[in-house]
Design a protein around this motif. Structure first.
Motif, PDB file in Angstrom:
ATOM      1  N   GLN A 276      47.828  37.312  31.357  1.00  0.00           N
ATOM      2  CA  GLN A 276      47.187  38.301  30.484  1.00  0.00           C
ATOM      3  C   GLN A 276      45.811  38.637  31.044  1.00  0.00           C
ATOM      4  OE1 GLN A 276      47.427  37.963  26.056  1.00  0.00           O
ATOM      5  NE2 GLN A 276      45.198  37.812  26.147  1.00  0.00           N
ATOM      6  N   GLU A 277      45.498  39.911  31.103  1.00  0.00           N
ATOM      7  CA  GLU A 277      44.197  40.341  31.616  1.00  0.00           C
ATOM      8  C   GLU A 277      43.658  41.469  30.741  1.00  0.00           C
ATOM      9  OE1 GLU A 277      40.860  40.399  34.236  1.00  0.00           O
ATOM     10  OE2 GLU A 277      42.423  38.930  33.760  1.00  0.00           O
ATOM     11  N   LYS A 278      42.419  41.293  30.283  1.00  0.00           N
ATOM     12  CA  LYS A 278      41.793  42.304  29.430  1.00  0.00           C
ATOM     13  C   LYS A 278      41.068  43.332  30.291  1.00  0.00           C
ATOM     14  CE  LYS A 278      41.212  39.088  25.573  1.00  0.00           C
ATOM     15  NZ  LYS A 278      40.247  38.350  24.718  1.00  0.00           N
ATOM     16  N   ALA A 279      41.420  44.587  30.100  1.00  0.00           N
ATOM     17  CA  ALA A 279      40.756  45.677  30.817  1.00  0.00           C
ATOM     18  C   ALA A 279      39.570  46.158  29.995  1.00  0.00           C
ATOM     19  CB  ALA A 279      41.733  46.823  31.052  1.00  0.00           C
ATOM     20  N   ARG A 280      38.464  46.416  30.681  1.00  0.00           N
ATOM     21  CA  ARG A 280      37.231  46.815  30.001  1.00  0.00           C
ATOM     22  C   ARG A 280      36.820  48.226  30.404  1.00  0.00           C
ATOM     23  NH1 ARG A 280      35.055  42.372  27.489  1.00  0.00           N
ATOM     24  NH2 ARG A 280      36.048  40.389  28.045  1.00  0.00           N
ATOM     25  N   SER A 281      35.900  48.775  29.633  1.00  0.00           N
ATOM     26  CA  SER A 281      35.469  50.158  29.857  1.00  0.00           C
ATOM     27  C   SER A 281      34.570  50.298  31.079  1.00  0.00           C
ATOM     28  CB  SER A 281      34.743  50.695  28.620  1.00  0.00           C
ATOM     29  OG  SER A 281      33.613  49.882  28.318  1.00  0.00           O
ATOM     30  N   GLY A 282      34.097  49.185  31.622  1.00  0.00           N
ATOM     31  CA  GLY A 282      33.242  49.203  32.807  1.00  0.00           C
ATOM     32  C   GLY A 282      33.392  47.915  33.591  1.00  0.00           C
ATOM     33  N   PRO A 283      32.758  47.845  34.768  1.00  0.00           N
ATOM     34  CA  PRO A 283      32.905  46.680  35.649  1.00  0.00           C
ATOM     35  C   PRO A 283      32.030  45.491  35.239  1.00  0.00           C
ATOM     36  CG  PRO A 283      31.490  48.294  36.684  1.00  0.00           C
ATOM     37  CD  PRO A 283      31.966  48.915  35.400  1.00  0.00           C
ATOM     38  N   GLY A 284      32.392  44.823  34.140  1.00  0.00           N
ATOM     39  CA  GLY A 284      31.632  43.665  33.699  1.00  0.00           C
ATOM     40  C   GLY A 284      32.119  43.132  32.368  1.00  0.00           C
TER      41      GLY A 284
ATOM     42  N   SER B 269      42.814  54.142  31.591  1.00  0.00           N
ATOM     43  CA  SER B 269      42.076  53.506  32.682  1.00  0.00           C
ATOM     44  C   SER B 269      41.161  52.414  32.149  1.00  0.00           C
ATOM     45  CB  SER B 269      41.234  54.540  33.444  1.00  0.00           C
ATOM     46  OG  SER B 269      42.051  55.405  34.185  1.00  0.00           O
ATOM     47  N   GLY B 270      40.911  51.420  32.983  1.00  0.00           N
ATOM     48  CA  GLY B 270      40.011  50.340  32.623  1.00  0.00           C
ATOM     49  C   GLY B 270      39.662  49.525  33.855  1.00  0.00           C
ATOM     50  N   TRP B 271      38.795  48.542  33.664  1.00  0.00           N
ATOM     51  CA  TRP B 271      38.348  47.692  34.764  1.00  0.00           C
ATOM     52  C   TRP B 271      38.824  46.261  34.535  1.00  0.00           C
ATOM     53  CZ3 TRP B 271      35.134  49.344  38.889  1.00  0.00           C
ATOM     54  CH2 TRP B 271      34.704  50.675  38.799  1.00  0.00           C
ATOM     55  N   VAL B 272      39.395  45.657  35.582  1.00  0.00           N
ATOM     56  CA  VAL B 272      39.835  44.265  35.516  1.00  0.00           C
ATOM     57  C   VAL B 272      39.269  43.517  36.724  1.00  0.00           C
ATOM     58  CG1 VAL B 272      41.971  44.811  34.284  1.00  0.00           C
ATOM     59  CG2 VAL B 272      41.973  44.745  36.787  1.00  0.00           C
ATOM     60  N   LYS B 273      39.328  42.203  36.672  1.00  0.00           N
ATOM     61  CA  LYS B 273      38.828  41.399  37.783  1.00  0.00           C
ATOM     62  C   LYS B 273      39.746  41.545  38.997  1.00  0.00           C
ATOM     63  CE  LYS B 273      36.572  38.038  34.759  1.00  0.00           C
ATOM     64  NZ  LYS B 273      36.566  36.648  34.246  1.00  0.00           N
ATOM     65  N   ASN B 274      39.118  41.633  40.162  1.00  0.00           N
ATOM     66  CA  ASN B 274      39.863  41.814  41.406  1.00  0.00           C
ATOM     67  C   ASN B 274      40.926  40.746  41.622  1.00  0.00           C
ATOM     68  OD1 ASN B 274      39.456  44.078  43.075  1.00  0.00           O
ATOM     69  ND2 ASN B 274      37.383  43.406  43.551  1.00  0.00           N
ATOM     70  N   LYS B 275      40.589  39.504  41.263  1.00  0.00           N
ATOM     71  CA  LYS B 275      41.489  38.388  41.537  1.00  0.00           C
ATOM     72  C   LYS B 275      42.753  38.419  40.687  1.00  0.00           C
ATOM     73  CE  LYS B 275      38.911  35.311  38.412  1.00  0.00           C
ATOM     74  NZ  LYS B 275      38.120  34.059  38.323  1.00  0.00           N
ATOM     75  N   SER B 276      42.773  39.290  39.670  1.00  0.00           N
ATOM     76  CA  SER B 276      43.951  39.369  38.800  1.00  0.00           C
ATOM     77  C   SER B 276      45.014  40.319  39.348  1.00  0.00           C
ATOM     78  CB  SER B 276      43.543  39.830  37.396  1.00  0.00           C
ATOM     79  OG  SER B 276      43.099  41.186  37.416  1.00  0.00           O
ATOM     80  N   ILE B 277      44.717  40.978  40.477  1.00  0.00           N
ATOM     81  CA  ILE B 277      45.624  41.997  41.020  1.00  0.00           C
ATOM     82  C   ILE B 277      45.983  41.681  42.468  1.00  0.00           C
ATOM     83  CG2 ILE B 277      45.948  44.466  41.444  1.00  0.00           C
ATOM     84  CD1 ILE B 277      43.591  44.987  39.626  1.00  0.00           C
ATOM     85  N   GLU B 278      47.211  42.019  42.835  1.00  0.00           N
ATOM     86  CA  GLU B 278      47.633  41.995  44.235  1.00  0.00           C
ATOM     87  C   GLU B 278      48.125  43.393  44.589  1.00  0.00           C
ATOM     88  OE1 GLU B 278      47.600  39.872  46.687  1.00  0.00           O
ATOM     89  OE2 GLU B 278      47.027  38.003  45.697  1.00  0.00           O
TER      90      GLU B 278
ATOM     91  N   PHE C 183      47.964  51.681  39.028  1.00  0.00           N
ATOM     92  CA  PHE C 183      47.345  52.413  40.127  1.00  0.00           C
ATOM     93  C   PHE C 183      45.938  51.862  40.333  1.00  0.00           C
ATOM     94  CE2 PHE C 183      50.476  55.355  38.357  1.00  0.00           C
ATOM     95  CZ  PHE C 183      51.157  55.731  39.504  1.00  0.00           C
ATOM     96  N   LEU C 184      45.573  51.664  41.584  1.00  0.00           N
ATOM     97  CA  LEU C 184      44.277  51.080  41.916  1.00  0.00           C
ATOM     98  C   LEU C 184      43.275  52.170  42.273  1.00  0.00           C
ATOM     99  CD1 LEU C 184      45.524  48.114  44.144  1.00  0.00           C
ATOM    100  CD2 LEU C 184      45.153  48.150  41.669  1.00  0.00           C
ATOM    101  N   ARG C 185      42.120  52.103  41.649  1.00  0.00           N
ATOM    102  CA  ARG C 185      41.071  53.085  41.901  1.00  0.00           C
ATOM    103  C   ARG C 185      39.908  52.417  42.634  1.00  0.00           C
ATOM    104  NH1 ARG C 185      44.737  56.928  41.268  1.00  0.00           N
ATOM    105  NH2 ARG C 185      45.493  57.140  39.124  1.00  0.00           N
ATOM    106  N   GLN C 186      38.704  52.728  42.238  1.00  0.00           N
ATOM    107  CA  GLN C 186      37.519  52.234  42.935  1.00  0.00           C
ATOM    108  C   GLN C 186      37.245  50.757  42.652  1.00  0.00           C
ATOM    109  OE1 GLN C 186      33.794  53.872  41.325  1.00  0.00           O
ATOM    110  NE2 GLN C 186      34.953  54.684  39.594  1.00  0.00           N
ATOM    111  N   THR C 187      36.500  50.144  43.576  1.00  0.00           N
ATOM    112  CA  THR C 187      36.089  48.749  43.444  1.00  0.00           C
ATOM    113  C   THR C 187      34.580  48.678  43.282  1.00  0.00           C
ATOM    114  OG1 THR C 187      37.918  48.027  44.863  1.00  0.00           O
ATOM    115  CG2 THR C 187      36.108  46.480  44.552  1.00  0.00           C
ATOM    116  N   GLN C 188      34.134  47.785  42.408  1.00  0.00           N
ATOM    117  CA  GLN C 188      32.702  47.575  42.222  1.00  0.00           C
ATOM    118  C   GLN C 188      32.461  46.083  41.998  1.00  0.00           C
ATOM    119  OE1 GLN C 188      30.767  50.519  39.785  1.00  0.00           O
ATOM    120  NE2 GLN C 188      29.068  49.161  39.281  1.00  0.00           N
ATOM    121  N   GLY C 189      31.906  45.431  43.015  1.00  0.00           N
ATOM    122  CA  GLY C 189      31.692  43.990  42.929  1.00  0.00           C
ATOM    123  C   GLY C 189      33.010  43.243  42.833  1.00  0.00           C
ATOM    124  N   ASP C 190      33.141  42.405  41.817  1.00  0.00           N
ATOM    125  CA  ASP C 190      34.364  41.628  41.606  1.00  0.00           C
ATOM    126  C   ASP C 190      35.355  42.338  40.694  1.00  0.00           C
ATOM    127  OD1 ASP C 190      33.344  39.565  43.160  1.00  0.00           O
ATOM    128  OD2 ASP C 190      32.374  38.596  41.456  1.00  0.00           O
TER     129      ASP C 190
END
Length: 257
Positions: free
Chosen positions: A204-212, A246-255, A228-235
């Motif tokens: 389970q991964e919670k997507a947020r409205s921004g990168p944090g 659309s939302g932001w999730v942690k990089n490590k939760s995706i392959e 679909f993968l979009r832009q990356t910002q930090g982790d």
């Protein structure tokens, strides 16, 4: 004496160059067979480690990804199973067993996802995504290219009117096929290079409205979901669901597929 030494050295280097690929290929085959043997014995996690050695070596294929997907599913890793089935689909989009396995694992996930729109318009715009692999499209493109090239040579060097007449008809048909194959290949290359897709690996991964962590939760995605993968910002990585959210999730939760 020096000439003999140079000759022997040259022969040694030549033999090394010729036989190294064979030794490397044999080693890869041995690892693959060992992984298959472990899978048949029910040692799925060990089999996965052997299969992943081959993936890391860059010697990938439809069979490798398919077997790896099966091992991951048996090991209770549905997200990774879907990931490797999706990778295998790039090599063998018409493989019925592969499609069935992928559909079955998807049906077990929390976020039910199905194949994209099967209409003729989607079929055309996706570059025959479910019918031909990018390698097959490239081969078809090259075949029509060379036929078109040779019909051009015939037109130039054979001045007879009857030959030119029939050659013009053939060239027109081949040109049409060449343009169609170019269109499909261009779409597929764009899809492969610029439309990045990934699979959620966490249960389970919670997507947020921004990168944090401080941003608002907008939705939740579960293991095995294709995004679909979009832009990356930090982790953090911005994702878009097939539904458009659309939302932001942690990089490590995706392959990435």
């Amino acid at each position: 004496m020096k000439r003999k030494l140079l000759l022997l050295l040259s022969m040694f280097l030549l033999c090394s160059f010729l036989f190294y690929p064979a030794r490397s290929s044999q080693k890869i085959s041995d690892i693959f067979n060992q992984a298959n043997s472990l899978y048949e014995k029910g040692n799925f996690k060990e089999a996965i480690s052997y299969y992943e050695q081959l993936v890391q070596s860059g010697k990938v294929s439809s069979d490798l990804y398919y077997n790896l997907g099966n091992a991951c599913f048996k090991a209770g890793l549905p997200g990774r199973a879907i990931l490797y089935y999706e990778k295998a689909m790039k090599f063998s989009p018409r493989n019925k067993e592969l499609k069935q396995n992928l559909a079955y694992v998807r049906s077990l996930t929390v976020d039910k996802q199905f194949d994209e729109d099967g209409s003729i318009i989607f079929f055309l715009l996706s570059g025959m995504n479910g019918f031909l692999s990018i390698n097959e499209l490239t081969i078809i493109f090259m075949i029509f290219y060379f036929i078109l090239f040779f019909t051009g040579l015939i037109y130039i060097f054979l001045p007879e009117k009857s030959v030119r007449f029939y050659n013009r008809i053939i060239a027109s048909f081949v040109l049409f096929c060449f343009l169609i194959s170019s269109f499909f290949l261009a779409i597929r290359i764009y899809d492969e290079e610029y439309v990045k897709k990934g699979i959620i690996m966490f249960s389970q991964e919670k997507a947020r409205s921004g990168p944090g962590e401080d941003y608002t939760e907008v939705f939740t995605v579960h293991e095995g979901s294709k995004v679909f993968l979009r832009q990356t910002q930090g982790d953090w990585r911005q994702i878009t669901l097939p539904s458009g959210y659309s939302g932001w999730v942690k990089n490590k939760s995706i392959e990435e597929i």
